[in-house]
Design a protein around this motif. Structure first.
Motif, PDB file in Angstrom:
ATOM      1  N   PRO A 234       3.704   5.854   4.334  1.00 37.28           N
ATOM      2  CA  PRO A 234       3.108   6.764   5.320  1.00 37.28           C
ATOM      3  C   PRO A 234       3.977   7.023   6.535  1.00 37.28           C
ATOM      4  O   PRO A 234       3.783   8.025   7.238  1.00 37.28           O
ATOM      5  CB  PRO A 234       1.805   6.049   5.719  1.00 37.28           C
ATOM      6  CG  PRO A 234       2.049   4.607   5.415  1.00 37.28           C
ATOM      7  CD  PRO A 234       2.924   4.605   4.196  1.00 37.28           C
ATOM      8  N   GLU A 235       4.964   6.148   6.814  1.00 40.92           N
ATOM      9  CA  GLU A 235       5.800   6.325   7.999  1.00 40.92           C
ATOM     10  C   GLU A 235       6.789   7.479   7.880  1.00 40.92           C
ATOM     11  O   GLU A 235       7.363   7.920   8.878  1.00 40.92           O
ATOM     12  CB  GLU A 235       6.572   5.034   8.307  1.00 40.92           C
ATOM     13  CG  GLU A 235       7.629   4.629   7.290  1.00 40.92           C
ATOM     14  CD  GLU A 235       7.111   3.704   6.206  1.00 40.92           C
ATOM     15  OE1 GLU A 235       7.859   2.800   5.778  1.00 40.92           O
ATOM     16  OE2 GLU A 235       5.952   3.881   5.772  1.00 40.92           O
ATOM     17  N   PHE A 236       6.988   8.001   6.669  1.00 38.21           N
ATOM     18  CA  PHE A 236       8.026   9.011   6.458  1.00 38.21           C
ATOM     19  C   PHE A 236       7.447  10.426   6.573  1.00 38.21           C
ATOM     20  O   PHE A 236       6.870  10.960   5.619  1.00 38.21           O
ATOM     21  CB  PHE A 236       8.701   8.797   5.108  1.00 38.21           C
ATOM     22  CG  PHE A 236       9.435   7.488   5.016  1.00 38.21           C
ATOM     23  CD1 PHE A 236      10.535   7.243   5.835  1.00 38.21           C
ATOM     24  CD2 PHE A 236       9.025   6.497   4.141  1.00 38.21           C
ATOM     25  CE1 PHE A 236      11.219   6.032   5.763  1.00 38.21           C
ATOM     26  CE2 PHE A 236       9.698   5.286   4.061  1.00 38.21           C
ATOM     27  CZ  PHE A 236      10.797   5.048   4.885  1.00 38.21           C
ATOM     28  N   VAL A 237       7.611  10.998   7.751  1.00 38.68           N
ATOM     29  CA  VAL A 237       7.145  12.358   8.045  1.00 38.68           C
ATOM     30  C   VAL A 237       8.379  13.225   8.277  1.00 38.68           C
ATOM     31  O   VAL A 237       9.214  12.914   9.126  1.00 38.68           O
ATOM     32  CB  VAL A 237       6.238  12.390   9.284  1.00 38.68           C
ATOM     33  CG1 VAL A 237       5.777  13.820   9.582  1.00 38.68           C
ATOM     34  CG2 VAL A 237       5.037  11.462   9.106  1.00 38.68           C
ATOM     35  N   GLY A 350       1.761   9.137   1.240  1.00 36.93           N
ATOM     36  CA  GLY A 350       0.470   9.607   0.744  1.00 36.93           C
ATOM     37  C   GLY A 350      -0.198   8.564  -0.120  1.00 36.93           C
ATOM     38  O   GLY A 350       0.166   7.383  -0.105  1.00 36.93           O
ATOM     39  N   ILE A 351      -1.169   9.006  -0.874  1.00 36.15           N
ATOM     40  CA  ILE A 351      -1.867   8.118  -1.804  1.00 36.15           C
ATOM     41  C   ILE A 351      -0.879   7.705  -2.890  1.00 36.15           C
ATOM     42  O   ILE A 351      -0.272   8.557  -3.546  1.00 36.15           O
ATOM     43  CB  ILE A 351      -3.075   8.838  -2.435  1.00 36.15           C
ATOM     44  CG1 ILE A 351      -4.047   9.324  -1.360  1.00 36.15           C
ATOM     45  CG2 ILE A 351      -3.785   7.930  -3.435  1.00 36.15           C
ATOM     46  CD1 ILE A 351      -5.062  10.335  -1.859  1.00 36.15           C
ATOM     47  N   VAL A 477       0.059   5.996   9.589  1.00 34.93           N
ATOM     48  CA  VAL A 477       1.432   6.425   9.846  1.00 34.93           C
ATOM     49  C   VAL A 477       2.063   5.568  10.934  1.00 34.93           C
ATOM     50  O   VAL A 477       3.183   5.048  10.790  1.00 34.93           O
ATOM     51  CB  VAL A 477       1.471   7.913  10.251  1.00 34.93           C
ATOM     52  CG1 VAL A 477       2.895   8.334  10.620  1.00 34.93           C
ATOM     53  CG2 VAL A 477       0.949   8.793   9.115  1.00 34.93           C
ATOM     54  N   ALA A 478       1.345   5.401  12.054  1.00 42.55           N
ATOM     55  CA  ALA A 478       1.900   4.670  13.196  1.00 42.55           C
ATOM     56  C   ALA A 478       2.123   3.199  12.878  1.00 42.55           C
ATOM     57  O   ALA A 478       3.143   2.609  13.271  1.00 42.55           O
ATOM     58  CB  ALA A 478       0.977   4.824  14.399  1.00 42.55           C
ATOM     59  N   THR A 509       0.855  -0.055   1.317  1.00 46.90           N
ATOM     60  CA  THR A 509      -0.028  -0.620   2.323  1.00 46.90           C
ATOM     61  C   THR A 509      -1.455  -0.165   2.092  1.00 46.90           C
ATOM     62  O   THR A 509      -1.747   0.608   1.165  1.00 46.90           O
ATOM     63  CB  THR A 509       0.452  -0.229   3.739  1.00 46.90           C
ATOM     64  OG1 THR A 509      -0.274  -0.957   4.712  1.00 46.90           O
ATOM     65  CG2 THR A 509       0.301   1.263   3.988  1.00 46.90           C
ATOM     66  N   THR A 510      -2.350  -0.636   2.938  1.00 42.62           N
ATOM     67  CA  THR A 510      -3.757  -0.262   2.883  1.00 42.62           C
ATOM     68  C   THR A 510      -4.261  -0.061   4.302  1.00 42.62           C
ATOM     69  O   THR A 510      -3.605  -0.447   5.274  1.00 42.62           O
ATOM     70  CB  THR A 510      -4.605  -1.348   2.210  1.00 42.62           C
ATOM     71  OG1 THR A 510      -4.519  -2.553   2.993  1.00 42.62           O
ATOM     72  CG2 THR A 510      -4.138  -1.628   0.782  1.00 42.62           C
TER      73      THR A 510
END
Length: 535
Positions: A234-237, A350-351, A477-478, A509-510
């Motif tokens: 999720p950290e990769f934007v 993402g999922i 994300v954070a 992660t969760t």
């Protein structure tokens, strides 16, 4: 609307697809003639990020190009964490999916000999981007597929509803809770389903500066995470380096194909700045270009896309959508440089799904930007997003076709949720501002820690489900960005600027893990928070 609600509550369909973008539409068509229900928050053809895609679809269809070369380019820009088998598989399925789209009526550009015309974009080693009228691929694809969906009798279309909760029982999907879009006070509707495909798009609208439509608020990721799904990377934007700064929300996009045709990046002094940062200059990977643009703006010099010499008077014909956006902002791109800034554009995370699109929750598939397949790693290669969406939509349809899915069971008892009510506009503005300021192009420990604490508090205290879901995704994300103490791909930490070989692995992660991170930070003092730098 009451008739729609009545039909929803009596539904016995075994497949429900949520999302009216490319992945959702393509999956529904591929499942035909199997009956499916397609739920779209906006009227079909609207509200989908894929409809706004200007670049096109990457596919090794030109003479001399190969799927292996395409996969190699994908791996090279992915920051060392691309799943190589997945990348190669997607590249090999590109040509058949392009053929499918042609069959649905997508008018891809062709050369004088009738072959598919291909262009080049950043970090591709060959010309392999298939376009529609230069910068209109996304809109043309969505228009063609929307028409095909409306003509397909096996697809029941439910427009104007958002999925706000994923219902599960004994670790498996049991249904969805829906609500009328734009009407938070409306009575929620609970829909039984044993097979759900989430194709709800990305999270760009969690940021104050984004190229994504308002529907891209991370809701699909949130409802899956709240149901216990594993979330990947999720950290990769990814921040697109050339959003047009015209005072609009979302910001119009100046496609990367412009740079592929020779447009350059200059600062307010008229100096090209990317030549000193990367051998490929303007065609360097997006994360590098985005940071280069960000640095010029931070230094007060500003950043501009200059197509005057490369295109000049041909601009309007070659890139009509970008030209229209510029003219609407009072800019003539044939004679003026275009003011730009990085904007949240695409979520590589993402999922978490496997090669068939299956999530960690039995009965839940995910495709398109809401999913994370491992194909993009830490930094997506240009024009791979639409390709991944159609490849996985087809794979999901094939997988569901081979599954024995039980009939919908009794829905579980309603969950305790925030009271119905309109989203708090001030809370949404604070969340978007904090995402841009603290979880943006350049990140550091203190700002990320403050963001984690703020989003965790908002998730607990939100008085509307919509705001709670935004906070849930922002927290994921954070928290993952705080945990990854290195710089890799689109994730750049000014306090950890080096890439660490030992950390060259994907994040899994969760939501529970993200909340644990927030809890561990509750006793840390709050840092001084500067105002965000938003161009």
């Amino acid at each position: 609307m009451q008739d729609t609600i009545h039909n929803l509550t009596r539904s016995a369909d075994d497949v429900v697809i949520v999302g009216g973008g490319l992945a959702g539409l393509f999956c529904a068509l591929k499942l035909a003639p199997r009956p499916v229900t397609l739920v779209s928050a906006a009227p079909l053809g609207q509200g989908a990020s894929s409809a706004w895609a200007q670049g096109g679809i990457a596919a090794a269809v030109a003479e001399g190009d190969t799927p292996e070369a395409h996969a190699a380019d994908t791996i090279a820009v992915g920051g060392g964490i691309v799943d190589e088998a997945i990348a190669l598989g997607i590249a090999r399925e590109a040509a058949p999916r392009i053929h499918d789209l042609l069959g649905y009526g997508v008018p891809f550009d062709r050369d004088l000999e009738g072959r598919l015309a291909v262009g080049r974009e950043a970090a591709h080693s060959a010309r392999r981007i298939v376009h529609v009228r230069g910068d209109g691929a996304g809109a043309a694809i969505i228009a063609a597929l929307s028409e095909a969906v409306r003509r397909t009798p096996s697809i029941r279309l439910i427009e104007g509803f958002v999925a706000e909760t994923l219902l599960t029982e004994d670790g498996a999907v049991a249904g969805l809770q829906l609500r009328e879009a734009g009407n938070a006070a409306a009575r929620p509707v609970r829909l039984a389903a044993r097979a759900v495909v989430l194709a709800t798009g990305g999270l760009g609208h969690l940021y104050a500066v984004t190229t994504n439509p308002i529907e891209a608020g991370g809701s699909g990721l949130a409802i899956a995470a709240r149901a216990g799904a594993v979330i990947a990377d999720p950290e990769f934007v990814q921040f697109h380096p050339t959003a047009i700064m015209a005072g609009r929300d979302p910001a119009p996009l100046a496609t990367e194909a412009l740079r592929g045709e020779g447009a350059t990046l200059i600062n307010g002094n008229g100096e090209r700045f990317m030549t000193a940062l990367h051998p490929l200059a303007e065609l360097a990977p997006r994360d590098i270009v985005a940071r280069g643009v960000f640095a010029e703006i931070a230094a007060g010099r500003g950043a501009f896309l200059d197509a005057r010499q490369a295109l000049g008077a041909r601009f309007a014909d070659r890139f009509p959508a970008v030209h229209a956006s510029c003219i609407a902002a009072g800019i003539d791109p044939a004679t003026q440089a275009i003011p730009i800034a990085p904007a949240a554009h695409y979520h590589m995370g993402g999922i978490a799904v496997d090669e068939r699109g299956r999530s960690s929750i039995d009965g839940l598939w995910a495709g398109g930007e809401v999913s994370s397949t491992g194909a993009h790693g830490a930094n997506r290669l240009a024009s791979n997003s639409l390709l991944e969406a159609v490849v996985y939509a087809a794979r999901i349809a094939d997988d569901i076709a081979g599954c024995a899915i039980p009939s919908p069971a009794r829905l579980p008892d309603p969950l305790a949720t925030p009271r119905s009510g309109e989203p708090d506009a001030a809370a949404v503005k604070r969340l978007r501002t904090m995402m841009s300021a603290h979880v943006g192009v350049i990140r550091d420990c203190d700002r990320l820690a403050d963001a984690v604490r703020g989003f965790a508090a908002l998730e607990r205290e939100a008085t509307s489900i919509a705001v709670r879901n935004m906070a849930t995704t922002a927290l994921l994300v954070a928290a993952s960005a705080w945990t990854r103490r290195e710089s890799r791909g689109a994730h750049f930490r000014s306090d950890h600027p080096a890439e660490i070989r030992a950390l060259a692995q994907r994040t899994m992660t969760t939501l529970a893990a993200a909340r644990d991170v927030a809890e561990s930070l509750t006793d840390r003092p709050l840092p001084h928070i500067a105002q965000p730098m938003i161009a």
